[in-house]
Scaffold this motif. Structure first.
Motif, short mmCIF file in Angstrom:
data_model
loop_
_atom_site.label_atom_id
_atom_site.label_comp_id
_atom_site.label_asym_id
_atom_site.label_seq_id
_atom_site.Cartn_x
_atom_site.Cartn_y
_atom_site.Cartn_z
N MET A 1 0.76 -1.37 0.00
CA MET A 1 0.11 0.09 0.11
C MET A 1 1.24 1.42 -0.04
O MET A 1 0.33 2.03 -0.43
CB MET A 1 -0.70 0.16 1.55
CG MET A 1 -1.97 1.49 1.32
SD MET A 1 -3.56 1.30 2.31
CE MET A 1 -4.35 0.11 1.71
N ARG B 1 -9.92 4.26 -14.28
CA ARG B 1 -9.98 5.34 -13.32
C ARG B 1 -11.72 6.03 -13.52
O ARG B 1 -11.86 6.23 -13.15
CB ARG B 1 -9.29 6.26 -13.48
CG ARG B 1 -8.89 7.90 -13.35
CD ARG B 1 -8.63 7.23 -11.83
NE ARG B 1 -8.77 9.12 -11.25
CZ ARG B 1 -8.93 9.73 -10.24
NH1 ARG B 1 -9.13 8.70 -9.40
NH2 ARG B 1 -8.79 10.68 -9.66
N GLN C 1 -14.00 4.56 -11.56
CA GLN C 1 -13.71 4.45 -9.91
C GLN C 1 -14.44 6.16 -9.43
O GLN C 1 -15.23 6.85 -8.88
CB GLN C 1 -12.23 4.55 -9.63
CG GLN C 1 -12.04 3.22 -9.86
CD GLN C 1 -10.19 3.12 -9.47
OE1 GLN C 1 -9.98 4.66 -9.53
NE2 GLN C 1 -10.37 1.87 -9.47
N LYS D 1 -17.94 7.30 -7.37
CA LYS D 1 -17.63 8.86 -6.37
C LYS D 1 -18.31 9.63 -7.11
O LYS D 1 -18.91 10.12 -5.57
CB LYS D 1 -15.87 8.93 -6.66
CG LYS D 1 -14.52 7.97 -5.89
CD LYS D 1 -13.92 8.45 -5.69
CE LYS D 1 -13.10 7.25 -5.24
NZ LYS D 1 -10.87 7.61 -4.85
N HIS E 1 -7.27 -0.98 4.39
CA HIS E 1 -7.76 -1.19 3.35
C HIS E 1 -8.87 -0.78 2.72
O HIS E 1 -10.01 -0.84 1.01
CB HIS E 1 -7.79 -2.88 2.82
CG HIS E 1 -5.82 -2.89 2.69
ND1 HIS E 1 -5.69 -2.67 1.89
CD2 HIS E 1 -5.89 -3.69 4.19
CE1 HIS E 1 -4.12 -3.19 1.73
NE2 HIS E 1 -4.24 -3.80 3.24
N SER E 2 -10.08 -0.82 3.94
CA SER E 2 -11.22 -0.38 3.39
C SER E 2 -11.75 0.77 2.99
O SER E 2 -12.45 2.01 2.71
CB SER E 2 -12.88 -0.56 4.01
OG SER E 2 -12.25 0.31 6.03
N VAL F 1 -8.70 4.07 2.74
CA VAL F 1 -6.99 3.61 2.04
C VAL F 1 -6.69 3.28 0.86
O VAL F 1 -6.79 2.23 0.84
CB VAL F 1 -6.03 4.17 2.88
CG1 VAL F 1 -4.62 4.24 2.31
CG2 VAL F 1 -6.03 4.79 3.87
N ASP F 2 -6.77 4.17 -0.65
CA ASP F 2 -6.37 2.82 -2.10
C ASP F 2 -4.64 3.00 -1.74
O ASP F 2 -4.60 2.09 -2.04
CB ASP F 2 -7.18 3.90 -2.93
CG ASP F 2 -8.26 3.40 -3.42
OD1 ASP F 2 -8.91 2.54 -3.29
OD2 ASP F 2 -8.81 4.67 -4.12
N LYS F 3 -3.77 4.32 -1.97
CA LYS F 3 -2.46 4.00 -1.78
C LYS F 3 -2.30 5.26 -0.77
O LYS F 3 -2.38 6.71 -0.80
CB LYS F 3 -2.42 4.22 -3.17
CG LYS F 3 -0.71 4.19 -3.47
CD LYS F 3 -0.68 4.16 -5.59
CE LYS F 3 0.59 4.51 -5.85
NZ LYS F 3 0.55 4.61 -7.12
N GLN G 1 -4.25 8.79 -0.04
CA GLN G 1 -5.32 8.67 -1.90
C GLN G 1 -6.00 7.90 -0.72
O GLN G 1 -6.70 6.97 -0.90
CB GLN G 1 -5.01 8.07 -3.01
CG GLN G 1 -4.09 8.84 -3.27
CD GLN G 1 -3.49 8.00 -5.32
OE1 GLN G 1 -4.11 6.90 -5.73
NE2 GLN G 1 -2.06 8.57 -5.21
N TYR G 2 -7.41 8.28 -0.21
CA TYR G 2 -8.25 8.18 0.37
C TYR G 2 -9.40 6.95 -0.56
O TYR G 2 -9.42 7.04 -1.98
CB TYR G 2 -9.21 8.75 1.29
CG TYR G 2 -8.55 9.15 1.87
CD1 TYR G 2 -8.48 8.78 3.66
CD2 TYR G 2 -7.86 10.24 2.89
CE1 TYR G 2 -7.76 8.48 4.48
CE2 TYR G 2 -7.20 10.03 3.39
CZ TYR G 2 -6.92 9.81 4.87
OH TYR G 2 -6.11 10.34 5.40
N SER G 3 -10.04 6.02 0.20
CA SER G 3 -10.96 5.75 -1.87
C SER G 3 -12.24 6.25 -1.22
O SER G 3 -13.26 6.11 -1.82
CB SER G 3 -11.23 4.20 -0.27
OG SER G 3 -11.64 4.24 1.02
#
Length: 494
Positions: free
Chosen positions: A298, A428, A431, A435, A467-468, A470-472, A484-486
């Protein structure tokens, strides 16, 4: 009829290159007599037992695309000396209405002459197996005379009439240095990192391999430390191919090794070589599965995009590229403490949660959210434009191919790269669409609040929670962290 010509030789020797030219001249004469049009000529300089031949692959791909009607070859063995591959090629031709004509009269599907196909396929593979056995025996006899029979001599050596000779360059000194530093306690990865930093040519570069890397690896150092040739002894037949139709190799029993002492000048004294072998055995440890830490897979380096590795002695994460290859690969040496990073993320989430609970802050929250939506709309439009441009580029590649500006292989490669870019952009885009739908929800702030409430009451960042939400996470050389939040955090700078 539209004819495809296939010519093949086993090696790149000059005498064999002449053979290809002779084959093509014969094909041209035959095609002229039959009033056929040769649309393309395919050639390979590899064994017929191997499947991964660029010429053969292009021949098959173009056949499926309907570019030609008949394949012209000198004999079936030129197309394949592998029974399974022979049958696969026959089936591909049948399914695509393509004929096969061999000039030795063994196969001619135009005239229905296919009854001996299986016999010829078996004969050619059996002939290859016998040839392989003879070749192995000849190499063993040559090795027994003290001659090196490998494809490339060991790093630090060259061959002269089959005898290993020490090179007149810096490579022998590199070998001595590797053995000396290892005996002094340096690790293989540490030695590799130093050699890379100093720009020392790698074994692949010295061998002039097309895909040679400038980076040394611990595995390369290990191979050198285990190579008996450096002690002046010739050690051959340590591995063998699994079968004539496979390029994979396997280790043979140590008692079957061919060892001849004192065949060439040693780079490393035998006493030092044996001391290194003893140390290798002492320092060998059982490989255990690495412990998975919270931010593994991550947390990434912003500069080289490699994953950051957890270092127990530093109680934090460091750039994997810098650890493995040193500053020659990446300058990022910053250490990210796991405890501090958890604290940063929990503080972010707490700030957002607290802001959502304050009624007088909701208007500010919504204003920031609207700014985010406008930014996403702008990026959304940019992605659509890029996808359209890439699709037009695919059409341009087809035009360039039809005009013979680029080859079929280049066309396939360009289109594959373009498709990968389009796929990434569309992912992308999807995604962002998800959002955008989330932002349009009038209860967005309430939903985010509910999502965070359970997390913050635990006061602990578990892998599932991380992991739920934060993406990266990326880290710059200066130590700046970007999360980078989800979901969209309106209070986070873009």
């Amino acid at each position: 009829m539209r004819c495809a010509v296939y010519a093949r030789v086993s090696t790149e020797l000059d005498s064999q290159r002449t053979s290809i030219d002779n084959q093509i001249n014969i094909f041209r004469n035959y095609a002229t007599q039959q009033n056929w049009e040769i649309v393309k000529i395919y050639t390979d300089k590899q064994s017929g037992t191997k499947e991964n031949r660029p010429g053969l692959k292009a021949l098959i791909d173009d056949g499926k695309a309907g570019i030609y009607d008949v394949i012209l070859a000198k004999e079936l063995s030129r197309l394949a000396r592998n029974g399974r591959l022979s049958y696969e090629l026959r089936d591909i031709c049948q399914f695509n209405n393509i004929d096969i004509v061999c000039l030795d009269n063994s196969i001619n599907t135009l005239e229905g002459n296919v009854q001996n196909f299986g016999l010829y396929a078996w004969l050619y593979e059996n002939e290859s197996a016998n040839s392989s056995r003879r070749n192995k025996q000849a190499k063993r006899v040559k090795a027994q005379r003290g001659l090196f029979v490998g494809s490339n001599p060991p790093y630090g050596y060259r061959t002269e009439n089959g005898v290993l000779k020490v090179r007149d360059d810096e490579t022998p000194s590199v070998i001595r240095r590797i053995f000396k530093e290892y005996l002094e306690g340096a690790g293989m990865d540490s030695i590799a990192k130093k050699l890379t930093a100093e720009g020392i040519p790698t074994p692949a570069q010295i061998a002039n391999k097309s895909n040679a890397s400038r980076f040394w690896h611990g595995s390369s150092i290990k191979i050198i430390l285990n190579n008996w040739h450096y002690s002046g002894d010739l050690v051959q037949s340590r591995t063998e191919t699994i079968s004539v139709t496979s390029s994979k190799r396997r280790e043979v029993n140590s008692e079957d090794f061919l060892v001849i002492e004192g065949t060439h000048e040693a780079i490393i004294p035998k006493e030092m070589f044996h001391a290194v072998q003893t140390m290798l055995q002492k320092r060998t440890r059982a490989n255990t599965a690495p412990k998975r830490h919270l931010f593994t897979n991550m947390l990434y380096c912003e500069d080289c995009h490699r994953g950051m590795w957890y270092k127990a002695n530093q109680k934090g994460y460091r750039c994997g590229g810098n650890i493995k290859h040193g500053k020659a690969f990446c300058l990022n040496k910053v250490v990210i403490r796991e405890k501090e990073l958890k604290h940063i993320i929990l503080d972010d989430l707490q700030q957002l949660f607290n802001s959502i609970q304050e009624e007088n802050f909701i208007n500010s929250f919504l204003d920031k959210l609207n700014v985010k939506k406008r930014q996403f709309n702008k990026e959304f439009q940019k992605i659509e434009s890029e996808v359209d441009a890439l699709r037009n580029k695919k059409l341009e590649y087809v035009n360039l191919y039809t005009e013979n500006v680029i080859t079929k292989a280049e066309l396939v490669e360009y289109r594959m790269l373009t498709d990968n870019k389009i796929e990434a952009l569309q992912k992308r885009k999807m995604q962002m669409e998800e959002k955008m739908q989330e932002y349009e929800n009038e209860d967005y702030a309430v939903n985010i609040g509910n999502k965070l409430k359970d997390v913050l009451t635990l006061k602990e960042l578990t892998p599932n929670i991380l992991h739920s939400l934060v993406d990266k996470i990326t880290c710059e050389e200066e130590g700046n962290i970007r999360i980078q939040y989800s979901f969209v955090n309106p209070f986070q700078e873009t």
